[in-house]
Scaffold this motif. Structure first.
Motif, short mmCIF file in Angstrom:
data_model
loop_
_atom_site.label_atom_id
_atom_site.label_comp_id
_atom_site.label_asym_id
_atom_site.label_seq_id
_atom_site.Cartn_x
_atom_site.Cartn_y
_atom_site.Cartn_z
N THR B 249 -9.88 -11.70 -1.42
CA THR B 249 -9.79 -10.43 -0.68
C THR B 249 -8.40 -10.13 -0.15
O THR B 249 -8.08 -8.98 0.11
CB THR B 249 -10.75 -10.40 0.53
N MET B 251 -5.07 -8.83 0.72
CA MET B 251 -4.42 -7.67 0.09
C MET B 251 -3.00 -8.00 -0.39
O MET B 251 -2.42 -7.25 -1.18
CB MET B 251 -4.35 -6.50 1.09
N ASN B 254 -1.59 -10.70 -5.50
CA ASN B 254 -1.57 -9.74 -6.60
C ASN B 254 -2.39 -10.17 -7.81
O ASN B 254 -2.69 -9.37 -8.68
CB ASN B 254 -0.13 -9.48 -7.04
N ASN B 276 -7.66 -4.26 -4.14
CA ASN B 276 -6.26 -3.92 -4.41
C ASN B 276 -5.90 -4.18 -5.88
O ASN B 276 -4.77 -4.46 -6.21
CB ASN B 276 -5.32 -4.70 -3.48
#
Lengths: 298, 314
Positions: B249, B251, B254, B276
């Motif tokens: 989770t 953010m 990547n 994201n």
């Protein structure tokens, strides 16, 4: 306005360290954390003080001040935008009517190494340009030589020019060497008419620290006990994360009480702090750790 | 996870592990105390314990009881901060320099083979398996060291466009990668996951095998002495079930690599990653000891293609 260094108590630095350590051990979570973080946001003087500042950069900073993170409902705006005198008008034009104050440094910031008359004329310029608040620096060289009268008179002279404009006096504690000096400088600045006392320019390391702030808060408290006047406090420089900012608020609450828990009497001088506070607020709201990719640049 | 604890019954009655050297001093026999290693995590170039103070224990014949940090979400958060901080300068290094550093890791490991074999033996590998695993790890490091300054040429392209532009594409690192290493093989799995990620200029936070974490932590010591900047590789130990949610989770992560074996976990990762649009790389069925699981395509799993349109005169 009387000032004598004999009235300033000496500082027990071991005691200060212990007190700070105890205050740092507080843990603030959930709803109180969210409220605390919102309070921090409302106390920030969003600052850019670089030789390379341009109109564009200042516009960007003002936009950030007014739109911290529009996804988040009912967020307060920051207290002020703090710039060099040449940028006051830019800020004025952009933030007009938003409730955000315009603060400007003056008096040969950050060194303060010019004659008093030039400092006075620079301050006059800042006031004329429309600054709501002026952040001046004291002459540390003179102070360290023991020339307290000179420093005192200089602050008085600047205060006279400022009139209703709020005057914040930067002690630059990173150059004052001892906590005893910090206490003397605080008492001196308060006696000379400072509306706020401020730790640092942000250009000297160490900048704001918790021990130095505690000493300054206690000077403000003692002044309040003697006269009933409330002087504000602004730690500046090096406060870049939300957790540390909350620790400053704990110290403020425990030293001066709730009357000081607002942007009228307490400010953070910072540029990166706002984004970290916003990330923590979003973390509390969404439950996941955030990335700077999703917040405006500062 | 827990193995039998023969050592406890066969030790010489005073709680000491067996096989200790005995020396004579003033006519008395003195048993030498074995110095036990504290296995800690590897975050930002340092070896911290978990901020939570929790741990779990692994019992085995050779090392006695080993306590392993039970990493928490805050440990992971700190690791992401370290990885993000390290990313800028790591991706800016020349590809050649990254290759040199990888080769240095192999050099360091070569001299410490014995230690890694012992750790694997203690965790239930046979001597032959342990030897093979350590050798495969070293060979794989050298393999990727070689690719460090070559995959860019292989995957870059000049693209034909019907306009006066010079148009070309080249790979760039994705950023901060989180990864769940397979439970077994504890060392080879972890290394096979992190090598293609870091050789491509990314930084990584990897959750070590829950049942075989000791060689992973010892591997961190090898990384630490190999000119690899702190924060490029961060190794967390703990429970997959507890941490996988935060791994997927966060953010500021990547991409996420999953080397575990639980389909439900993978599904949860994919759902979480959508917030994201993290890349999700599924290595659930990887044959870790086979050559098929190394290659330039593994590097490309955590690369983004950047295409540049450059105006040209007629």
């Amino acid at each position: 306005m009387n000032f004598s260094i004999k009235d300033s108590p000496t500082i027990d630095s071991v005691g200060v360290a212990e007190r700070v350590a105890r205050l740092q051990s507080r843990s603030i979570k959930k709803e109180s954390k969210v409220e605390g973080l919102k309070l921090v946001l409302s106390m920030i003087d969003l600052t850019t003080l670089e030789g390379k500042d341009t109109k564009g950069k200042v516009h960007q900073l003002c936009a950030k001040a007014m739109h911290l993170h529009d996804h988040y409902p009912e967020l307060p705006h920051v207290a002020a935008v703090c710039v060099y005198p040449s940028m006051i008008r830019e800020v004025r034009n952009v933030v007009n009517g938003s409730g955000i104050k315009v603060a400007s440094v003056a008096t040969a910031f950050p060194s303060g190494q010019t004659p008093t008359r030039l400092k006075i004329s620079e301050t006059k310029y800042a006031v004329k340009e429309g600054a709501d608040e002026v952040d001046m620096v004291i002459s540390r060289g003179r102070f360290l030589r023991g020339d307290y009268n000179f420093v005192f008179d200089e602050i008085c002279a600047i205060k006279e020019v400022c009139k209703d404009v709020h005057l914040k006096v930067i002690l630059e504690t990173g150059e004052l060497v001892t906590l005893d000096n910090v206490r003397i400088a605080s008492d001196l600045a308060i006696a000379a008419g400072a509306d706020f006392i401020k730790t640092s320019t942000g250009k000297v390391q160490p900048a704001a620290t918790l021990p130095v702030t505690l000493v300054m808060l206690e000077a403000i408290r003692d002044h309040f006990y003697q006269t009933g006047e409330k002087v504000g406090m602004k730690p500046a420089g090096g406060i870049s994360d939300a957790k540390l900012a909350l620790q400053y608020l704990v110290m403020l609450r425990e030293t001066l009480g709730e009357d000081w828990m607002n942007s009228e009497l307490f400010r953070f001088g910072a540029s990166r702090l706002a984004n970290d506070v916003l990330m923590q607020l979003e973390k509390e709201r969404t439950g996941v750790y955030q990335s700077l990719d999703y917040f405006s640049k500062d | 996870m827990r193995k039998s604890t023969k050592e406890k019954s066969s030790s010489s009655g005073n709680g000491l592990p067996k096989g200790e050297k005995q020396t004579k001093e003033n006519g008395k026999t003195i048993e030498r105390l074995q110095i036990m290693k504290t296995y800690k995590m590897y975050v930002g170039g340092a070896f911290p314990r978990s901020e939570s103070g929790r741990y779990y224990s692994i019992d085995n014949d050779r090392l006695g009881t080993v306590n392993i940090c039970l990493g928490s979400r805050k440990d992971f958060r700190n690791a992401v901060v370290a990885a993000r901080k390290a990313f800028g300068s790591w991706q800016a290094r020349t590809a050649y320099n990254r290759g040199q550093i990888l080769y240095r890791i192999a050099e360091m490991l070569e001299g410490r083979q014995q230690q890694f074999r012992e750790e694997l033996l203690a965790l239930g590998s046979t001597p032959k398996e342990a030897q093979q695993e350590v050798e495969s790890v070293i060979d794989r490091i050298v393999y990727y060291a070689g690719w460090a300054d070559k995959y860019q040429q292989v995957f870059s392209s000049v693209n034909p466009v019907a306009a006066p532009y010079f148009n070309f594409s080249s790979p760039e690192p994705t950023g901060v990668v989180s990864a769940v290493a397979p439970d077994r093989p504890g060392l080879l799995g972890l290394v096979s996951i992190l090598l293609p990620v870091i050789v491509g200029g990314n930084t990584i936070i990897v959750l070590a095998s829950q049942s075989q974490p000791t060689p992973a932590i010892s591997f961190a010591e090898v990384l630490h002495t190999s000119d690899l900047p702190g924060g490029v590789v961060n190794i967390i130990t703990g429970r997959t079930a507890e941490l996988v949610g935060h791994f997927s989770t966060h953010m500021d992560v990547n991409a996420i690599i999953y080397g575990g074996s639980d389909k439900k976990e993978l599904t949860a990762i994919e759902v979480n990653a959508s917030a994201n649009v993290k890349r999700v790389i599924n290595l659930m069925h990887a044959a870790w000891d086979s050559k098929s699981c190394q290659g330039p395509y593994q590097i490309m799993d955590t690369q983004e293609m950047k295409t540049t349109w450059h105006p040209v005169g007629r």
